[in-house]
Scaffold this motif. Structure first.
Motif, PDB file in Angstrom:
ATOM      1  N   ALA A  89       0.796  -1.229   0.000  1.00 41.05           N
ATOM      2  CA  ALA A  89       0.000   0.000   0.000  1.00 41.05           C
ATOM      3  C   ALA A  89       0.826   1.275   0.000  1.00 41.05           C
ATOM      4  O   ALA A  89       0.312   2.336  -0.383  1.00 41.05           O
ATOM      5  CB  ALA A  89      -0.930   0.005   1.212  1.00 41.05           C
ATOM      6  N   PHE A  90       2.071   1.208   0.431  1.00 34.20           N
ATOM      7  CA  PHE A  90       2.877   2.418   0.599  1.00 34.20           C
ATOM      8  C   PHE A  90       4.040   2.487  -0.388  1.00 34.20           C
ATOM      9  O   PHE A  90       4.751   3.491  -0.431  1.00 34.20           O
ATOM     10  CB  PHE A  90       3.415   2.501   2.031  1.00 34.20           C
ATOM     11  CG  PHE A  90       2.338   2.749   3.064  1.00 34.20           C
ATOM     12  CD1 PHE A  90       2.142   4.018   3.594  1.00 34.20           C
ATOM     13  CD2 PHE A  90       1.518   1.723   3.499  1.00 34.20           C
ATOM     14  CE1 PHE A  90       1.154   4.262   4.544  1.00 34.20           C
ATOM     15  CE2 PHE A  90       0.526   1.948   4.455  1.00 34.20           C
ATOM     16  CZ  PHE A  90       0.340   3.219   4.971  1.00 34.20           C
ATOM     17  N   GLN A  91       4.253   1.432  -1.162  1.00 29.80           N
ATOM     18  CA  GLN A  91       5.297   1.405  -2.178  1.00 29.80           C
ATOM     19  C   GLN A  91       4.759   0.658  -3.394  1.00 29.80           C
ATOM     20  O   GLN A  91       3.803  -0.112  -3.285  1.00 29.80           O
ATOM     21  CB  GLN A  91       6.566   0.703  -1.663  1.00 29.80           C
ATOM     22  CG  GLN A  91       7.192   1.405  -0.482  1.00 29.80           C
ATOM     23  CD  GLN A  91       8.482   0.777   0.037  1.00 29.80           C
ATOM     24  OE1 GLN A  91       9.057   1.266   0.996  1.00 29.80           O
ATOM     25  NE2 GLN A  91       8.943  -0.312  -0.571  1.00 29.80           N
ATOM     26  N   ALA A  92       5.370   0.886  -4.540  1.00 31.96           N
ATOM     27  CA  ALA A  92       5.027   0.129  -5.730  1.00 31.96           C
ATOM     28  C   ALA A  92       5.671  -1.245  -5.657  1.00 31.96           C
ATOM     29  O   ALA A  92       6.677  -1.434  -4.966  1.00 31.96           O
ATOM     30  CB  ALA A  92       5.495   0.873  -6.979  1.00 31.96           C
ATOM     31  N   GLN A  93       5.095  -2.196  -6.372  1.00 33.30           N
ATOM     32  CA  GLN A  93       5.713  -3.509  -6.445  1.00 33.30           C
ATOM     33  C   GLN A  93       7.057  -3.409  -7.166  1.00 33.30           C
ATOM     34  O   GLN A  93       7.278  -2.496  -7.970  1.00 33.30           O
ATOM     35  CB  GLN A  93       4.798  -4.491  -7.176  1.00 33.30           C
ATOM     36  CG  GLN A  93       3.591  -4.946  -6.366  1.00 33.30           C
ATOM     37  CD  GLN A  93       3.995  -5.806  -5.181  1.00 33.30           C
ATOM     38  OE1 GLN A  93       4.139  -5.303  -4.074  1.00 33.30           O
ATOM     39  NE2 GLN A  93       4.169  -7.087  -5.403  1.00 33.30           N
ATOM     40  N   PRO A  94       7.961  -4.356  -6.899  1.00 33.93           N
ATOM     41  CA  PRO A  94       9.259  -4.312  -7.582  1.00 33.93           C
ATOM     42  C   PRO A  94       9.128  -4.660  -9.059  1.00 33.93           C
ATOM     43  O   PRO A  94       8.148  -5.270  -9.485  1.00 33.93           O
ATOM     44  CB  PRO A  94      10.075  -5.368  -6.822  1.00 33.93           C
ATOM     45  CG  PRO A  94       9.051  -6.330  -6.293  1.00 33.93           C
ATOM     46  CD  PRO A  94       7.857  -5.489  -5.960  1.00 33.93           C
ATOM     47  N   GLY A  95      10.118  -4.262  -9.812  1.00 35.44           N
ATOM     48  CA  GLY A  95      10.164  -4.639 -11.219  1.00 35.44           C
ATOM     49  C   GLY A  95       9.796  -3.505 -12.147  1.00 35.44           C
ATOM     50  O   GLY A  95       9.090  -2.556 -11.794  1.00 35.44           O
TER      51      GLY A  95
END
Length: 282
Positions: A89-95
């Motif tokens: 919820a507070f960061q984007a997913q990696p990649g």
């Protein structure tokens, strides 16, 4: 974050795998939780000291004694278990794909440094989301809120919003107050949808946990960092902890194993049969 590898990242690619045969019948003695004096109307809390499994790296059939399971929001709930819906919820997913999606659809909601570059959680290669103003938090809720709605529609029992502590990695651009303000929006949305809301790490926010709207805690390495008693006091022992070192699980089980829920997982939270898979409990 006391250590760079404290949080295990969810792997969305794994969650597209076929799920047939992943869920057994309700475990012996599990039963559904019942509302308590601390539960909000229409919201059920997990039972304290219930056997727990952390499956955000990909769903698999829980052990027969497991009563509480955490899975990514793209996976189905575990039938017969109290299931937490994990969402970043507070960061984007990696990649690169996730980063491109945010750059294309919501470039203004990525936290940017003074040079205009996205602020990145280097340990997981995840851009931080910008929760620094009420307007941006409202705009982010338009993205994350439907994820919570999807958790409810799918049949999950609670949400587990991760990276509450991203302010610690924000180069001083975010504060605890920003995190608490956005978390309050998320817990309110969850409760409106009949879901409980778990505080994920961020022990610094425990004094304001109830006011923020959290109902119980999911923690990583509370034994390693001597935080378990504080979470236990705040949440009446409804604490579901993941340890990543065997010595810390031993400490946890000896000190609090009769009160709290502990599981030892590999840092990649892999599925059975995959390299490195590890799961042990007290």
């Amino acid at each position: 974050m006391p250590a760079p590898l404290r949080r295990a990242a969810g792997a969305l690619a794994l969650l597209a795998l076929p799920l047939a045969g992943c869920s057994p019948a309700t475990p012996t003695g599990a039963g559904r939780p019942t509302p308590t004096a601390h539960a909000r109307p229409g919201v059920e809390l997990p039972a304290a000291h219930a056997a727990f499994d952390y499956q955000i790296g990909g769903p698999y059939r829980p052990a027969d004694d497991v009563e509480v399971v955490s899975r990514d929001r793209t996976a189905p709930p575990a039938p017969g278990r109290y299931t937490l819906c994990y969402l970043n919820a507070f960061q984007a997913q990696p990649g690169a794909d996730a980063r491109r999606w945010w750059q294309r659809n919501h470039p203004d909601l990525l936290l940017r440094d003074r040079d205009g570059s996205p602020v990145i959680d280097e340990d997981w290669n995840e851009p931080l989301l910008d929760i620094s103003t009420a307007a941006k938090r409202t705009a982010l809720l338009d993205v994350v809120g439907p994820w919570i709605d999807g958790c409810a529609k799918a049949g999950f029992d609670a949400v587990e919003p991760d990276n509450l502590d991203s302010y610690e990695r924000s180069e001083g651009l975010l504060t605890k107050d920003h995190a608490r303000a956005f978390a309050t929006l998320l817990t309110r949305r969850a409760h409106q949808r009949g879901l409980a809301a778990a505080q994920k790490n961020a022990a610094d926010l425990l004094p304001e946990a109830r006011r923020t709207g959290f109902d119980f805690a999911v923690t990583e390495e509370c034994a390693r960092y001597h935080e378990c008693p504080a979470y236990a006091t705040t949440y009446d022992d409804r604490v579901f902890d993941i340890e990543y070192r065997g010595t810390d699980l031993t400490t946890a089980c000896r000190a609090w194993g009769d009160r709290l829920s502990f599981v030892l997982r590999d840092r990649d939270v892999s599925r059975p049969g995959e390299d490195g898979h590890l799961r042990r409990t007290c």
